[in-house]
Design an enzyme around this catalytic site. Structure first.
Site, PDB file in Angstrom:
ATOM      1  N   GLU A   1       0.856  -1.201   0.000  1.00 15.45           N
ATOM      2  CA  GLU A   1       0.000   0.000   0.000  1.00 15.45           C
ATOM      3  C   GLU A   1       0.885   1.241   0.000  1.00 15.45           C
ATOM      4  OE1 GLU A   1      -2.046  -0.053   3.734  1.00 15.45           O
ATOM      5  OE2 GLU A   1      -3.336  -1.719   3.159  1.00 15.45           O
TER       6      GLU A   1
ATOM      7  N   TYR B   1      -6.744   2.419   7.094  1.00 13.88           N
ATOM      8  CA  TYR B   1      -5.899   1.300   6.654  1.00 13.88           C
ATOM      9  C   TYR B   1      -5.567   0.298   7.743  1.00 13.88           C
ATOM     10  CZ  TYR B   1      -2.535   4.677   8.486  1.00 13.88           C
ATOM     11  OH  TYR B   1      -1.899   5.591   9.274  1.00 13.88           O
TER      12      TYR B   1
HETATM   13  S1  IVH Z   1      -0.329   0.633   8.996  1.00 10.11           S
HETATM   14  C1  IVH Z   1       0.920  -0.250  13.756  1.00 10.11           C
HETATM   15  N1  IVH Z   1      -0.608   1.617   6.638  1.00 10.11           N
HETATM   16  O1  IVH Z   1       2.897   5.535   8.833  1.00 10.11           O
HETATM   17  C2  IVH Z   1       0.904   0.818  12.711  1.00 10.11           C
HETATM   18  N2  IVH Z   1       0.392   3.028   8.292  1.00 10.11           N
HETATM   19  O2  IVH Z   1       5.589   5.349  10.053  1.00 10.11           O
HETATM   20  C3  IVH Z   1       0.242   0.292  11.497  1.00 10.11           C
HETATM   21  N3  IVH Z   1       0.946   5.269   7.524  1.00 10.11           N
HETATM   22  O3  IVH Z   1       1.910   5.626  12.184  1.00 10.11           O
HETATM   23  C4  IVH Z   1       0.132   1.356  10.521  1.00 10.11           C
HETATM   24  N4  IVH Z   1       0.216   5.015   5.469  1.00 10.11           N
HETATM   25  O4  IVH Z   1       0.572   7.013  10.457  1.00 10.11           O
HETATM   26  C5  IVH Z   1      -0.155   1.859   7.875  1.00 10.11           C
HETATM   27  N5  IVH Z   1      -0.966   2.353   4.489  1.00 10.11           N
HETATM   28  C6  IVH Z   1      -0.531   2.593   5.717  1.00 10.11           C
HETATM   29  C7  IVH Z   1       0.017   3.838   6.112  1.00 10.11           C
HETATM   30  C8  IVH Z   1       0.485   4.011   7.416  1.00 10.11           C
HETATM   31  C9  IVH Z   1       0.763   5.851   6.326  1.00 10.11           C
HETATM   32  C10 IVH Z   1       1.578   5.948   8.674  1.00 10.11           C
HETATM   33  C11 IVH Z   1       0.923   5.724  10.001  1.00 10.11           C
HETATM   34  C12 IVH Z   1       1.993   5.151  10.879  1.00 10.11           C
HETATM   35  C13 IVH Z   1       3.226   5.628  10.198  1.00 10.11           C
HETATM   36  C14 IVH Z   1       4.426   4.776  10.536  1.00 10.11           C
END
Ligand code: IVH
Length: 705
Positions: free
Chosen positions: A115, A226
């Protein structure tokens, strides 16, 4: 209607409006005519006014009427909102795959999901009884801020969920600002003389921290969901299945998602996403690689910082090292000093760069940028080159801190920083640099259209002392001007015939209408459309001094509630024009115009054809269109329409080009304006279909969404 009926009707209206908002803002598939939507909205406002006791905290009308708050309550996240482990090399991804093979239970089989990693602010949304009750920022992961009031203003977030959603649900995702929304917001802040944001992420975070939801409602925010929260997400076998359910329940999900059988395939998708990442509406700072099978999540577990079933892959920033040779400071039309980096030319993302913006003095100071430094050059928002850090280890003893000029580099006049402004300004109204830029603007194509007077001629006329004020153009000796040397780089060249062409253009400018003159003066906040709006309400130029119409606009703005009327002139513009004519310069300008015998009149526009397809229809153009706005304005007028700069209750159509903010369209609708796209406008005007815009498409995986 009795109270029970009123309550039922309010409930029905809230549900119906929310459903249609989702169809409109999330799925882009409206099913009812705008007029029908507006009717329901108006009815709801009226009923809520009559029966405040039945007003739902999630009512769609709250979006535009929430009251300011004192501060944010704290919210504890259960489970904590973790982060992601980052990596920068393909090898790290292969190691992640090897790690999973070691850690996963014997015989386990899994797929990968790729993603985009959206650069915004992570957010938790909590729904009780399928109603949004709380939105909270990530904060430090354990505790965040309750920003529910602000988040309620985001149209792409469902306020209620359908019956098949769990009664208690927490989902997590990212609130972001689109690149386009960011550019427009910064342009508006800049125009208003306010501080601008560094990038869309800062603008998003800054907007969510505002204490007044009404202002937040004007910010172009969006959200994709997400990740699972603490409740209601347990039943899904796969991440993709869960995301598909989120989409069914009305959440916006990532516009691009791929599943892969092997790490090699996943890496090829990460590359594919990397190649197209600049084409998305929002900024992406990497890709997220996740295991699709949620049953493995518990087995794999998490560290205190991040889950073990996912990785963030950061794309190599497009940057290049070069040397800062000098800092030049440019002076704009309104005196703003803009530092510009003069660089050793270097290739960056396909083009050779030798200059970059340094924005303002603060930016130079905060990065401690010095002339002679080796610096990293990046493409900010991947368009404008900017300096992103100094290689301090390469700094020699000769390199001294940069001192921002305390006087104007052109006229030596005083430089001030007004309260609350980042920009330093030269406040000498006689500053030649300001005059040069004002003169260039005055002669511009959409101003007085003196095409022979470009930037270089403006510079020379001011340098030679021939022009001390823009109105001096009307008393220049153009015959003598033919022998003016306008050559460059030491090669002399006479102005010649062009001097006479300029004379003719200046003579013709005397007869140009009021709106062109008003725009030409370059009063802050008075662009072309605003100038037209103001001109439409005044007979002649001299009527602008102490104008009752403009005073009425300002007085009207101070009124409260229903007493305030929607007027066709923006209040900031009215104030700005009044202030101009009140100033000593404005008074002298008017006097000089009188002496010159110039008093531009309102353009009596050819009477709009009464039987044109847009006869009498007020139209506002916004967003990116495939023709310049002025062209459409002309076509609309030929069709009998009236072009306006802002939506009022008299606006029939808002023509929403690409990237129009949802708030703008919603506001228009609330005023009874029909929102149409460019294709529809062209149909109304009887034109052929517009060429497809040349922007990369966001990809949607058909099977899932
Ligand atoms: S999954 C346990 N999916 O990236 C955390 N995060 O650097 C699972 N983020 O804090 C997060 N796009 O704010 C996930 N497709 C995506 C994302 C995403 C941006 C951000 C999110 C997270 C940070 C980590």
């Amino acid at each position: 209607m009795n109270a029970t009926d009123a309550r039922k009707r309010i409930e029905w209206l809230v549900a119906e409006i929310n459903r249609n908002d989702r169809l409109y803002y999330v799925e882009a598939k409206p099913v009812i005519p705008d007029a029908e939507y507006d009717r329901m909205y108006e009815e709801l406002i009226a009923l809520e006014r009559e029966y405040p006791e039945f007003k739902d905290p999630n009512s769609p009308t709250v979006r535009v009427s929430g009251a300011p708050i004192d501060g944010f309550e704290q919210v504890r996240h259960d489970p904590p909102m973790k982060s992601l482990d980052k990596c920068y090399e393909k090898g790290d991804l292969l190691q992640f795959d090897a790690f999973l093979r070691r850690e996963a239970p014997a015989g386990a089989n899994w797929h990968y999901v790729v993603e985009p990693k959206i650069d915004g602010v992570s957010m938790s949304l909590l729904y009780e009884d399928r109603k949004l009750v709380r939105a909270a920022t990530r904060g430090n992961g354990a505790v965040g801020d309750d920003v529910t009031q602000n988040v309620r203003t985001i149209r792409s977030i469902p306020k209620t969920l359908p019956a098949d959603a769990p009664p208690l649900l927490e989902v997590r995702g990212e609130v972001y600002m689109t690149r386009d929304g960011f550019a427009k917001l910064n342009a508006a802040l800049d125009e208003a003389g306010r501080d601008t944001f560094m990038n869309p992420r800062n603008a998003c975070a800054g907007s969510l921290k505002l204490l007044d939801p009404k202002i937040v409602a004007t910010r172009p925010l969006d959200m994709v969901v997400y990740n699972a929260g603490g409740s209601g997400c347990d039943g899904f076998a796969t991440h993709t299945g869960m995301i598909a359910a989120f989409a069914r329940w009305g959440f916006a999900v990532s516009p691009w998602l791929r599943t892969a059988d092997t790490i090699e395939e996943a890496i090829s998708y990460i590359d594919e996403l990397g190649a197209m990442r600049h084409g998305f509406r929002f900024e992406i700072d990497g890709a997220v690689l996740k295991v699709d099978e949620r049953a493995l999540y518990g087995e794999l577990g998490a560290t205190s910082h991040s889950p073990r079933w996912a990785r963030a892959y950061k794309y190599a920033p497009e940057r290049a090292e070069t040397v800062l040779k000098a800092i030049t400071v440019q002076v704009g039309r309104s005196g703003v000093l803009t530092p510009v980096a003069e660089l050793e030319p270097v290739e960056l993302a396909g083009s050779v760069i030798s200059r970059a913006t340094l924005h303002n003095a603060d930016q130079i100071a905060s990065q401690d940028i010095r002339v002679g430094d080796h610096v990293w050059l990046v493409k900010a928002g991947d368009v404008i080159p900017a300096i992103d850090g100094v290689l301090k280890e390469k700094r020699t003893a000769k390199i001294v801190p940069y001192v921002f000029p305390s006087s104007c580099p052109v006229c030596g006049g005083a430089v001030v920083r007004l309260d609350g402004e980042v920009a330093a300004r030269c406040v000498n109204p006689g500053c030649p640099a300001q005059l040069q830029r004002r003169l260039e603007h005055f002669a511009g194509r959409n101003a007085l259209d003196i095409t022979t007077l470009g930037g270089r001629i403006a510079d020379i006329l001011v340098e030679k002392g021939l022009v001390k004020d823009v109105l001096d153009l009307f008393s220049l000796d153009y015959v003598a001007l033919q022998s003016l040397d306008v050559g460059e780089d030491g090669a002399p060249r006479k102005f010649g015939r062009n001097a006479l062409n300029m004379r003719d253009a200046v003579a013709a400018a005397r007869r140009l209408p009021l709106d062109r003159w008003l725009f030409a003066i370059g009063i802050p906040g008075v662009g072309q459309t605003v100038a037209r709006d103001i001109a439409a309400e005044h007979e002649k130029f001299s009527d602008l001094l102490g104008s009752e119409v403009l005073k009425a606009v300002v007085a009207n703005d101070a009124r409260k509630g229903a007493e305030r009327r929607i007027l066709p002139i923006k209040v900031e513009a009215a104030k700005s024009v009044l202030a101009f004519f009140d100033s000593a310069y404005g008074a002298a300008f008017l006097e000089r115009m009188r002496e010159l015998g110039i008093d531009p009149r309102r353009e009596e526009r050819a009477p709009a054809p009464a039987d044109g397809p847009l006869s009498g229809a007020g139209c506002v153009l916004t967003g990116a269109l495939s023709l310049p706005r002025q062209e459409y304005a002309k076509l609309i007028e030929q069709a009998g329409g009236v072009v306006q700069s802002a939506v009022t209750s008299k606006t029939r159509y808002l023509i929403a080009g690409a990237n129009t903010g949802a708030t703008k369209t919603a506001k228009a609708k609330a005023l009874g304006t029909e929102v149409i796209d460019e294709t529809r406008l062209r149909q109304l005007l009887g034109l052929a279909e517009a060429p497809a815009p040349a922007v990369a498409k966001d990809y949607v995986q058909g099977s899932l969404f």
